[in-house]
Design a protein around this motif. Structure first.
Motif, PDB file in Angstrom:
ATOM      1  N   ASP A 104       0.865  -0.955  -0.185  1.00 54.58           N
ATOM      2  CA  ASP A 104       0.154  -0.243  -0.062  1.00 54.58           C
ATOM      3  C   ASP A 104       0.646   1.296  -0.207  1.00 54.58           C
ATOM      4  O   ASP A 104       1.624   1.361   0.799  1.00 54.58           O
ATOM      5  CB  ASP A 104      -0.840   0.211   1.247  1.00 54.58           C
ATOM      6  CG  ASP A 104      -1.970  -1.138   1.171  1.00 54.58           C
ATOM      7  OD1 ASP A 104      -2.099  -1.184   0.295  1.00 54.58           O
ATOM      8  OD2 ASP A 104      -2.497  -1.617   2.590  1.00 54.58           O
ATOM      9  N   ILE A 105       0.466   1.910  -0.624  1.00 52.83           N
ATOM     10  CA  ILE A 105       1.318   3.608  -0.025  1.00 52.83           C
ATOM     11  C   ILE A 105       1.099   4.553   0.193  1.00 52.83           C
ATOM     12  O   ILE A 105      -0.699   5.068  -0.410  1.00 52.83           O
ATOM     13  CB  ILE A 105       1.151   3.918  -2.581  1.00 52.83           C
ATOM     14  CG1 ILE A 105       2.154   2.957  -2.903  1.00 52.83           C
ATOM     15  CG2 ILE A 105       2.332   5.320  -2.436  1.00 52.83           C
ATOM     16  CD1 ILE A 105       2.464   3.155  -4.805  1.00 52.83           C
ATOM     17  N   SER A 141       7.276  12.683 -13.663  1.00 51.66           N
ATOM     18  CA  SER A 141       7.173  11.548 -13.681  1.00 51.66           C
ATOM     19  C   SER A 141       7.157  11.073 -15.311  1.00 51.66           C
ATOM     20  O   SER A 141       6.184  11.687 -15.960  1.00 51.66           O
ATOM     21  CB  SER A 141       7.091  11.149 -12.667  1.00 51.66           C
ATOM     22  OG  SER A 141       6.403   9.153 -13.624  1.00 51.66           O
ATOM     23  N   PHE A 142       7.859  10.156 -16.239  1.00 54.72           N
ATOM     24  CA  PHE A 142       7.328  10.073 -17.541  1.00 54.72           C
ATOM     25  C   PHE A 142       6.301   8.964 -17.711  1.00 54.72           C
ATOM     26  O   PHE A 142       5.963   8.801 -18.592  1.00 54.72           O
ATOM     27  CB  PHE A 142       9.106   9.909 -17.725  1.00 54.72           C
ATOM     28  CG  PHE A 142       9.753  10.533 -18.204  1.00 54.72           C
ATOM     29  CD1 PHE A 142       9.343  11.553 -19.220  1.00 54.72           C
ATOM     30  CD2 PHE A 142      10.623  10.602 -17.794  1.00 54.72           C
ATOM     31  CE1 PHE A 142      10.266  12.209 -19.498  1.00 54.72           C
ATOM     32  CE2 PHE A 142      11.563  11.422 -17.614  1.00 54.72           C
ATOM     33  CZ  PHE A 142      11.884  13.109 -18.797  1.00 54.72           C
ATOM     34  N   SER A 143       5.674   8.442 -16.063  1.00 55.35           N
ATOM     35  CA  SER A 143       5.122   7.488 -15.844  1.00 55.35           C
ATOM     36  C   SER A 143       3.969   7.439 -15.006  1.00 55.35           C
ATOM     37  O   SER A 143       3.908   8.212 -14.028  1.00 55.35           O
ATOM     38  CB  SER A 143       5.399   6.223 -15.270  1.00 55.35           C
ATOM     39  OG  SER A 143       4.724   5.018 -15.351  1.00 55.35           O
ATOM     40  N   ALA A 144       2.950   7.591 -15.493  1.00 52.32           N
ATOM     41  CA  ALA A 144       1.092   7.543 -14.219  1.00 52.32           C
ATOM     42  C   ALA A 144       1.858   6.139 -13.401  1.00 52.32           C
ATOM     43  O   ALA A 144       0.976   5.956 -12.134  1.00 52.32           O
ATOM     44  CB  ALA A 144       0.761   7.603 -14.907  1.00 52.32           C
ATOM     45  N   ILE A 149       7.178   5.402 -10.142  1.00 56.45           N
ATOM     46  CA  ILE A 149       7.621   6.604  -9.672  1.00 56.45           C
ATOM     47  C   ILE A 149       8.282   5.933  -8.431  1.00 56.45           C
ATOM     48  O   ILE A 149       9.102   6.427  -8.445  1.00 56.45           O
ATOM     49  CB  ILE A 149       6.123   7.577  -9.622  1.00 56.45           C
ATOM     50  CG1 ILE A 149       5.441   7.934 -10.639  1.00 56.45           C
ATOM     51  CG2 ILE A 149       6.688   8.420  -8.421  1.00 56.45           C
ATOM     52  CD1 ILE A 149       3.900   8.886 -10.464  1.00 56.45           C
ATOM     53  N   LEU A 150       8.082   5.481  -7.814  1.00 57.02           N
ATOM     54  CA  LEU A 150       8.747   5.267  -6.596  1.00 57.02           C
ATOM     55  C   LEU A 150       9.590   4.029  -6.665  1.00 57.02           C
ATOM     56  O   LEU A 150      10.879   4.677  -5.890  1.00 57.02           O
ATOM     57  CB  LEU A 150       7.436   4.187  -5.803  1.00 57.02           C
ATOM     58  CG  LEU A 150       6.512   4.789  -4.884  1.00 57.02           C
ATOM     59  CD1 LEU A 150       5.747   3.648  -4.545  1.00 57.02           C
ATOM     60  CD2 LEU A 150       6.673   5.114  -4.153  1.00 57.02           C
TER      61      LEU A 150
END
Length: 151
Positions: A104-105, A141-144, A149-150
């Motif tokens: 979980d984030i 970030s280049f990504s969703a 991202i982490l």
């Protein structure tokens, strides 16, 4: 010669509308609860300004209403003075990892209210919040994907 409407619509417009709707809980006109499934309308007040250095800004001030209280609309005007009454609004949440072994984030999300974008004349407008965060060491970030991202 009349004033032209500012070029405010960008690639994030649809997401902005969805976010404003999702975070509203009361009608801006009657102050009653919006309720699930209620017919809603969005009024956006756009203030167009320019600082002494020639940097343009747009301030977006949304109002979510019951459709019967207020028709959807857009109002654009020129700023009389520089926007100084900007506050930050935040929320804490936990994004579920989605299963066994997934993490979980914890997320802290915040924005400026009203939403302010800045840019050079004829240039692409950028969120004032994003500009400030980039100047303080945050990165784009280049990504969703949160897991990417982490990493």
């Amino acid at each position: 010669m009349g004033r032209t409407t500012p070029g405010f619509k960008g690639r994030d417009t649809a997401q902005y509308i969805e976010t404003v709707k999702a975070t509203a809980s009361r009608c801006a006109v009657c102050r009653r609860s919006l309720g699930f499934g209620a017919a809603l309308s969005l009024m956006v007040f756009i203030t167009e300004g320019c600082d002494l250095e020639g940097i343009s800004s747009l301030t977006f001030d949304p109002a979510v209403c019951h459709l019967q209280c207020q028709a959807p609309g857009l109002s654009a005007r020129e700023a009389v003075e520089v926007v100084e009454d900007v506050t930050s609004v935040g929320a804490r949440m936990v994004l579920s990892g989605g299963g066994l072994g997934k993490t979980d984030i914890a997320v802290l999300a915040y924005t400026l209210m009203p939403n302010v974008v800045v840019g050079e004349p004829r240039g692409e407008m950028t969120s004032a919040l994003v500009s400030v965060l980039l100047k303080h060491g945050f990165e784009m970030s280049f990504s969703a994907s949160y897991s990417e991202i982490l990493q």
